[in-house]
Design a protein around this motif. Structure first.
Motif, PDB file in Angstrom:
ATOM      1  N   CYS A 192      40.197 -23.186  35.036  1.00 44.68           N
ATOM      2  CA  CYS A 192      41.017 -22.700  35.857  1.00 44.68           C
ATOM      3  C   CYS A 192      42.237 -23.662  35.925  1.00 44.68           C
ATOM      4  CB  CYS A 192      40.796 -22.001  37.113  1.00 44.68           C
ATOM      5  SG  CYS A 192      40.001 -20.430  36.909  1.00 44.68           S
ATOM      6  N   ASN A 193      41.917 -24.943  36.175  1.00 41.94           N
ATOM      7  CA  ASN A 193      42.893 -26.028  36.237  1.00 41.94           C
ATOM      8  C   ASN A 193      43.772 -26.053  34.923  1.00 41.94           C
ATOM      9  OD1 ASN A 193      43.644 -27.456  38.409  1.00 41.94           O
ATOM     10  ND2 ASN A 193      41.738 -28.736  38.587  1.00 41.94           N
ATOM     11  N   GLU A 194      42.835 -26.263  33.737  1.00 44.93           N
ATOM     12  CA  GLU A 194      43.200 -26.577  32.532  1.00 44.93           C
ATOM     13  C   GLU A 194      44.280 -25.284  32.109  1.00 44.93           C
ATOM     14  OE1 GLU A 194      40.374 -27.197  29.619  1.00 44.93           O
ATOM     15  OE2 GLU A 194      39.758 -29.075  30.531  1.00 44.93           O
ATOM     16  N   ASN A 195      43.806 -24.038  32.440  1.00 42.67           N
ATOM     17  CA  ASN A 195      44.743 -22.741  32.090  1.00 42.67           C
ATOM     18  C   ASN A 195      45.789 -22.257  32.751  1.00 42.67           C
ATOM     19  OD1 ASN A 195      43.365 -22.093  29.186  1.00 42.67           O
ATOM     20  ND2 ASN A 195      41.580 -22.612  30.626  1.00 42.67           N
ATOM     21  N   LYS A 196      45.748 -23.302  34.083  1.00 41.32           N
ATOM     22  CA  LYS A 196      46.675 -22.714  35.175  1.00 41.32           C
ATOM     23  C   LYS A 196      46.511 -21.385  35.614  1.00 41.32           C
ATOM     24  CE  LYS A 196      50.211 -26.164  33.810  1.00 41.32           C
ATOM     25  NZ  LYS A 196      49.249 -26.887  32.936  1.00 41.32           N
ATOM     26  N   LYS A 249      45.165 -19.203  38.903  1.00 39.10           N
ATOM     27  CA  LYS A 249      44.886 -19.362  40.367  1.00 39.10           C
ATOM     28  C   LYS A 249      43.349 -18.956  40.640  1.00 39.10           C
ATOM     29  CE  LYS A 249      46.660 -18.349  44.772  1.00 39.10           C
ATOM     30  NZ  LYS A 249      47.828 -17.713  45.656  1.00 39.10           N
TER      31      LYS A 249
END
Ligand code: AMP
Ligand code: ZN
Length: 285
Positions: free
Chosen positions: A77-81, A83
């Motif tokens: 989720c971080n890498e793909n932005k 939430k």
């Protein structure tokens, strides 16, 4: 070769979304993400297709397996932005799945996979409703659906399958967030192939609950039969969908969903299964 496969796979998922009216661009979708290949691919594709979506991970507190899954989802989720929302079973019920099932196995005669399924459905629905979601997307694939249909059949209760299908709960009570399965017509092996081709960050260890279950036997048998008939899985699911349509024609199925007297969540019985579990573990945690 890879490109042809990727295009075909993505086209298949788009077709399922469109043909079965799973979701629209103006709806808010919560993707139930375990960290495994199926839900990660679902998350990736709904994001790629431009839907308004967020991820939800349930931490089932099963030691190393749960923390690895959580790390995978966080990283993806971080890498793909995207939430990410996290709900921990220990915060909600004060105990892990293993502890809960050690008590309920004798008191409620429910085994760990059953407890796990009930609590996951309960927590997903509750949290998604709080987040004002229009739909919950899960990573269920063609193989999962075939296993579910056959398991209900073998248990002698085909009516349980009326809760299955690419989209469910659309006309039920307002507390129930409808569920969609964008990977409904994709085979498990193709989901894995796609995840590897796209180099998606996935947690490849199976849930400890699934080991040794009846589902594993059916999975093996279906893969054997598939060697003789490539379309066997699609055929089972398509036959089931025809059968479901006929069965529900004159049935007000949706009205069967009531409200649990204890927690107010959707339930077929007066007291929902999740509350029965909570009652069973009361004073023990
Ligand atoms: P399972 O019941 O483990 O076969 O998982 C079926 C689907 O439920 C997955 O594809 C996910 O969409 C969702 N799911 C399972 N486990 C979790 C979890 N820990 N957190 C969020 N969603 C989950
Ligand atoms: Zn309840």
């Amino acid at each position: 070769m890879n490109n042809t496969f990727i295009k075909k796979f993505e086209g298949n998922v788009k077709k399922t979304i469109n043909n079965y009216h799973l979701c629209a661009k103006n709806e808010k979708i919560i993707v139930a993400c375990s960290g495994g290949k199926d839900s990660t691919v679902t998350l990736y594709l709904l994001h790629k297709f431009g839907y308004n979506m967020e991820a939800l991970h349930l931490n089932l507190c099963m030691g190393g397996w749960s923390s690895e899954s959580l790390d995978c989802v966080k990283e993806f989720c971080n890498e793909n932005k995207i939430k990410l929302h996290i709900v921990s079973l220990r915060e909600v019920l004060g105990a892990s799945i293993c502890f809960i099932s050690s008590i309920t196995e004798t008191t409620l005669k429910m085994n760990q996979p059953a407890i796990c399924g009930i609590l996951k459905r309960y927590m997903l629905n509750k949290k998604s409703r709080m987040l004002k979601a229009d739909k919950i997307a899960t990573g269920h694939n063609l193989d999962d659906e075939v296993q579910n249909i056959l398991m209900n059949f073998f248990k002698g209760n085909p009516y349980l399958s009326l809760n299955l299908g690419p989209i469910t709960g659309i006309n039920s009570n307002k507390k129930f967030v409808p569920r969609i399965k964008p990977l409904y017509f994709t085979k498990e092996k193709d989901v894995l192939k796609y995840a590897l081709a796209k180099k998606l960050k996935i947690c490849s260890k199976a849930c400890p609950c699934s080991i040794g279950s009846f589902r594993v036997d059916i999975r093996k048998k279906m893969n054997e039969l598939e060697k003789k008939n490539k379309r066997i899985k699609e055929n089972i699911v398509l036959s089931f969908l025809k059968f479901k349509k006929e069965m529900t024609k004159n049935m007000e199925l949706e009205n069967e969903t009531n409200i649990c007297k204890m927690c107010g969540e959707p339930s077929r019985k007066d007291i929902c299964n999740a509350c029965r579990i909570v009652e069973a573990i009361k004073n023990k945690v």
